[in-house]
Write a protein that holds these residues in place. Sequence first.
Motif, PDB file in Angstrom:
ATOM      1  N   ALA A  10       0.819  -1.207   0.000  1.00  0.00           N
ATOM      2  CA  ALA A  10       0.000   0.000   0.000  1.00  0.00           C
ATOM      3  C   ALA A  10       0.856   1.260   0.000  1.00  0.00           C
ATOM      4  CB  ALA A  10      -0.937  -0.005   1.210  1.00  0.00           C
ATOM      5  N   PHE A  36      -3.076   6.157   1.147  1.00  0.00           N
ATOM      6  CA  PHE A  36      -2.495   5.839   2.453  1.00  0.00           C
ATOM      7  C   PHE A  36      -2.219   7.117   3.228  1.00  0.00           C
ATOM      8  CE2 PHE A  36       0.474   4.484   5.639  1.00  0.00           C
ATOM      9  CZ  PHE A  36       0.159   3.159   5.891  1.00  0.00           C
ATOM     10  N   LEU A  82      -4.793  -1.781   0.976  1.00  0.00           N
ATOM     11  CA  LEU A  82      -4.899  -0.497   1.664  1.00  0.00           C
ATOM     12  C   LEU A  82      -5.524  -0.660   3.044  1.00  0.00           C
ATOM     13  CD1 LEU A  82      -4.438   2.544   1.531  1.00  0.00           C
ATOM     14  CD2 LEU A  82      -6.726   2.769   0.509  1.00  0.00           C
ATOM     15  N   PHE A 124      -3.072  -0.415   6.171  1.00  0.00           N
ATOM     16  CA  PHE A 124      -3.189   0.706   7.107  1.00  0.00           C
ATOM     17  C   PHE A 124      -3.506   0.214   8.510  1.00  0.00           C
ATOM     18  CE2 PHE A 124      -5.299   4.102   9.421  1.00  0.00           C
ATOM     19  CZ  PHE A 124      -4.345   5.095   9.305  1.00  0.00           C
TER      20      PHE A 124
END
Length: 295
Positions: free
Chosen positions: A86, A94, A124, A128
């Motif tokens: 990501a 991000f 993603l 995250f």
Amino acid sequence: MSSITYLANPGNLKKPYISLLRYPGGKSSLYGRLRTLIRLNGLSNGTYVEPYAGGAGAALALLVTGQVREIVINDLDPAVYAFWRAVVTEREAFSDLLVNAVLTVEEWTKQKEAYLTAPRDDYLTLGFATFYLNRTNRSGVLNGGPIGGKDQSGNYKIDARFNKQALSERLRLLSLYSNRISVRNEDGLQVIKEFAASPSAFVYADPPYVEKAGSLYLNSFTKSAHQSLADCINSLSETKWLLTYDDVPLVHELYSDRRRELFSLNYSAHRVAKANEVMIFSDALVTETGEDRLF
């Protein structure tokens, strides 16, 4: 005939802090040592490979300071891979998540759920969540609890290691080098076999510890996995690689035919401590020039 020497300070050159991850036992402190080895072996325009990358602090520092042309970051953990994927391929999205992150126990609970349930190919979301937990958990351990506890009664709070401005700047800097970062999600042995024979590659393998690995890594090694790594990398002794491990009898047994050096490393996992580790060199890796040792 192997040899063991003692290394007082393996890398005291100042290094840039580039990685966005906090990693127990991370080896970014070896930047100076790695830089010297790369130069000494004529690999400054080559490919630096970390088959067990984790936080990849050393790899990123070497890249952004121009010590190597490109880096390969590999991690078998799908969550760690998703994070790097990501960061490299979805930087703007991000960045938005980072800047707008809510640093509360309630949000921590949501991110924990995302970490546990997000599809592995939703890089993603999973990436995250991995990053969020790494920055807000005690010592960065992904399966740990939040800094300050769920009741936030500790001396430090959940936002103590989540400086948005500093982390955003690191992310921006990495984006400048994204086309020179290859992210993999493969077995480390396959990555070693792929790159070790390349005359322009330098492989630095930092596998999970033999002892206490289960408390630090989600993908810890069994004894047979340590043996498999030793069988693989010992068979490639005429290529250029470096290996680091915790200083335990099994490691010395597995690599008794290779040159080894002991060094001290500061790390933080639940508490700050200093541990002895072992640096193991392939036969082909030059570590000295003439009669003068560089380390």
